[in-house]
Design a protein around this motif. Structure first.
Motif, PDB file in Angstrom:
ATOM      1  N   PHE A   1      31.092  56.610  54.465  1.00  0.00           N
ATOM      2  CA  PHE A   1      30.935  55.263  54.330  1.00  0.00           C
ATOM      3  C   PHE A   1      30.014  55.658  52.369  1.00  0.00           C
ATOM      4  N   VAL A   2      30.825  54.476  52.929  1.00  0.00           N
ATOM      5  CA  VAL A   2      30.378  53.920  51.207  1.00  0.00           C
ATOM      6  C   VAL A   2      29.347  52.204  51.236  1.00  0.00           C
ATOM      7  N   SER A   3      28.376  51.983  50.732  1.00  0.00           N
ATOM      8  CA  SER A   3      27.924  50.740  50.408  1.00  0.00           C
ATOM      9  C   SER A   3      28.824  50.106  48.453  1.00  0.00           C
ATOM     10  N   HIS A   4      29.053  49.207  49.223  1.00  0.00           N
ATOM     11  CA  HIS A   4      30.601  49.104  48.117  1.00  0.00           C
ATOM     12  C   HIS A   4      29.401  48.032  47.211  1.00  0.00           C
TER      13      HIS A   4
ATOM     14  N   ALA B   1      45.955  60.181  50.635  1.00  0.00           N
ATOM     15  CA  ALA B   1      46.737  58.750  50.959  1.00  0.00           C
ATOM     16  C   ALA B   1      44.859  58.287  51.950  1.00  0.00           C
ATOM     17  N   VAL B   2      44.607  57.631  51.550  1.00  0.00           N
ATOM     18  CA  VAL B   2      43.000  56.623  52.089  1.00  0.00           C
ATOM     19  C   VAL B   2      43.015  56.011  52.980  1.00  0.00           C
ATOM     20  N   LEU B   3      42.598  55.656  54.118  1.00  0.00           N
ATOM     21  CA  LEU B   3      41.894  54.906  55.400  1.00  0.00           C
ATOM     22  C   LEU B   3      41.538  53.721  54.597  1.00  0.00           C
ATOM     23  N   VAL B   4      41.301  52.929  55.308  1.00  0.00           N
ATOM     24  CA  VAL B   4      39.753  52.350  54.742  1.00  0.00           C
ATOM     25  C   VAL B   4      39.476  51.463  55.475  1.00  0.00           C
ATOM     26  N   ILE B   5      37.989  51.379  56.160  1.00  0.00           N
ATOM     27  CA  ILE B   5      37.440  50.791  57.090  1.00  0.00           C
ATOM     28  C   ILE B   5      36.638  49.324  56.860  1.00  0.00           C
ATOM     29  N   THR B   6      36.978  48.368  56.078  1.00  0.00           N
ATOM     30  CA  THR B   6      36.569  47.489  55.771  1.00  0.00           C
ATOM     31  C   THR B   6      35.651  46.555  56.120  1.00  0.00           C
TER      32      THR B   6
ATOM     33  N   ILE C   1      39.389  59.223  54.989  1.00  0.00           N
ATOM     34  CA  ILE C   1      38.841  58.420  55.879  1.00  0.00           C
ATOM     35  C   ILE C   1      37.720  57.504  55.373  1.00  0.00           C
ATOM     36  N   LEU C   2      37.976  56.398  54.633  1.00  0.00           N
ATOM     37  CA  LEU C   2      36.820  55.792  53.878  1.00  0.00           C
ATOM     38  C   LEU C   2      35.742  54.256  54.697  1.00  0.00           C
ATOM     39  N   GLY C   3      35.390  54.425  54.973  1.00  0.00           N
ATOM     40  CA  GLY C   3      34.007  53.122  55.592  1.00  0.00           C
ATOM     41  C   GLY C   3      33.714  52.805  54.544  1.00  0.00           C
ATOM     42  N   SER C   4      33.593  51.006  54.551  1.00  0.00           N
ATOM     43  CA  SER C   4      33.329  50.714  52.692  1.00  0.00           C
ATOM     44  C   SER C   4      32.561  49.322  53.682  1.00  0.00           C
ATOM     45  N   GLY C   5      31.179  49.390  53.522  1.00  0.00           N
ATOM     46  CA  GLY C   5      30.432  48.035  54.104  1.00  0.00           C
ATOM     47  C   GLY C   5      28.732  48.480  53.205  1.00  0.00           C
ATOM     48  N   LEU C   6      27.481  48.095  53.957  1.00  0.00           N
ATOM     49  CA  LEU C   6      26.705  47.939  53.264  1.00  0.00           C
ATOM     50  C   LEU C   6      25.356  48.577  53.871  1.00  0.00           C
TER      51      LEU C   6
ATOM     52  N   LEU D   1      30.759  52.170  59.269  1.00  0.00           N
ATOM     53  CA  LEU D   1      29.769  53.381  59.773  1.00  0.00           C
ATOM     54  C   LEU D   1      29.821  54.264  61.458  1.00  0.00           C
ATOM     55  N   MET D   2      30.612  53.054  61.886  1.00  0.00           N
ATOM     56  CA  MET D   2      30.725  53.599  63.241  1.00  0.00           C
ATOM     57  C   MET D   2      32.138  54.294  63.385  1.00  0.00           C
ATOM     58  N   VAL D   3      33.224  54.021  62.227  1.00  0.00           N
ATOM     59  CA  VAL D   3      33.975  54.760  62.485  1.00  0.00           C
ATOM     60  C   VAL D   3      34.138  55.611  61.747  1.00  0.00           C
ATOM     61  N   ALA D   4      33.427  55.924  60.465  1.00  0.00           N
ATOM     62  CA  ALA D   4      33.942  57.226  59.946  1.00  0.00           C
ATOM     63  C   ALA D   4      32.668  58.135  60.893  1.00  0.00           C
TER      64      ALA D   4
END
Length: 269
Positions: free
Chosen positions: A11-14, A49-54, A169-174, A236-239
């Motif tokens: 999970f990254v803070s973008h 590949a990358v799966l992004v949950i944005t 798998i990459l969750g992207s939020g803050l 973050l929940m998906v991650a």
């Protein structure tokens, strides 16, 4: 893939808007630039590949991007003109999109498809810093607009097999997303208190306890100050769901606009 080759989950803070293409903001996010650029070296291999949950895509039901060549989605306002000309030309992966839909369907989770969905800044900002050559295919999974934490954790759990198939798998939020709080001295303490709680939650060695804490995130200190609307928290929940039994930890925290912006890793390679 063997267990030792299983991909971690992030999970990254973008950050805010198209900041890497603005000199002053890129300087403010210097630590994030370094950490995102170094993240591929933490993986067991280059991902297929990358799966992004944005945090910038939600729909009434889960949806998966299916375009082979996704367009750009300039989902920000009031930035310099050149930031509306940016291109991140990573291909999509219709094959991965169908695999994602299949895994969710097997878990009894309905997921539609969106052949027009493009790359919002929650997607192309971290990926540009990680893979500037845009040579890794990308698929997006939407949040469900109910924002039900348990439902998103369950979706992540259904996607766990992807970690053994070469998919990142990459969750992207803050970890803090209160537009009125940025650059305000009064926001520092509540943002820090909430991030400390989040870090404690994701660091729980018992995945069931971690997930229960995340389901009840609104009970955390300053929760609704940090997230008046939880669109940037739900990835973050998906991650966490995709992490399975793997424990999380704080990968790094950058202090920008007077608040901490943390990124987390589950199941370090």
């Amino acid at each position: 893939m063997t267990r030792t080759q299983r991909f971690p989950v992030y999970f990254v803070s973008h950050g805010g808007g198209p900041w890497p293409w603005m000199d002053d903001r890129r300087a403010a996010f210097a630590k994030t630039v370094r950490e995102f650029a170094a993240l591929p070296q933490r993986l067991p291999a280059k991902p297929k590949a990358v799966l992004v949950i944005t945090g910038h895509w939600e729909a009434p039901e889960f949806r998966v991007s299916t375009s082979a060549q996704p367009p750009m989605d300039y989902d920000y306002y009031g930035f310099p003109e050149h930031t509306y000309q940016l291109q991140y030309k990573a291909p999509g992966s219709p094959e991965l999109a169908q695999r994602v839909r299949g895994l969710l369907g097997d878990a009894g989770i309905r997921a539609g498809e969106d052949p027009q969905r493009g790359y919002d800044h929650g997607t192309f900002v971290p990926l540009y810093l990680m893979y500037p050559d845009a040579d890794v295919p990308v698929v997006l999974l939407s949040m469900k607009s109910s924002y039900d934490p348990a439902e998103h954790i369950r979706a992540g759990q259904a996607l766990q097999p992807l970690r053994d198939e070469g998919v990142l798998i990459l969750g992207s939020g803050l970890t803090f997303h209160n537009m009125r709080g940025f650059n305000q001295d009064a926001a520092t303490a509540p943002a820090t208190a909430f991030e400390d709680w989040l870090n404690d939650a994701i660091s729980q060695p018992d995945a069931a306890k971690r997930n229960d804490m995340l389901v009840h995130w609104q009970q955390a200190p300053a929760a609704r100050i940090a997230h008046p609307r939880e669109d940037h928290l739900i990835p973050l929940m998906v991650a966490a769901g995709a992490a399975g039994d793997d424990t999380g930890h704080r990968l790094f925290v950058d202090h920008v606009m007077k608040v901490p912006m943390a990124s987390y890793e589950f199941g370090a390679a």
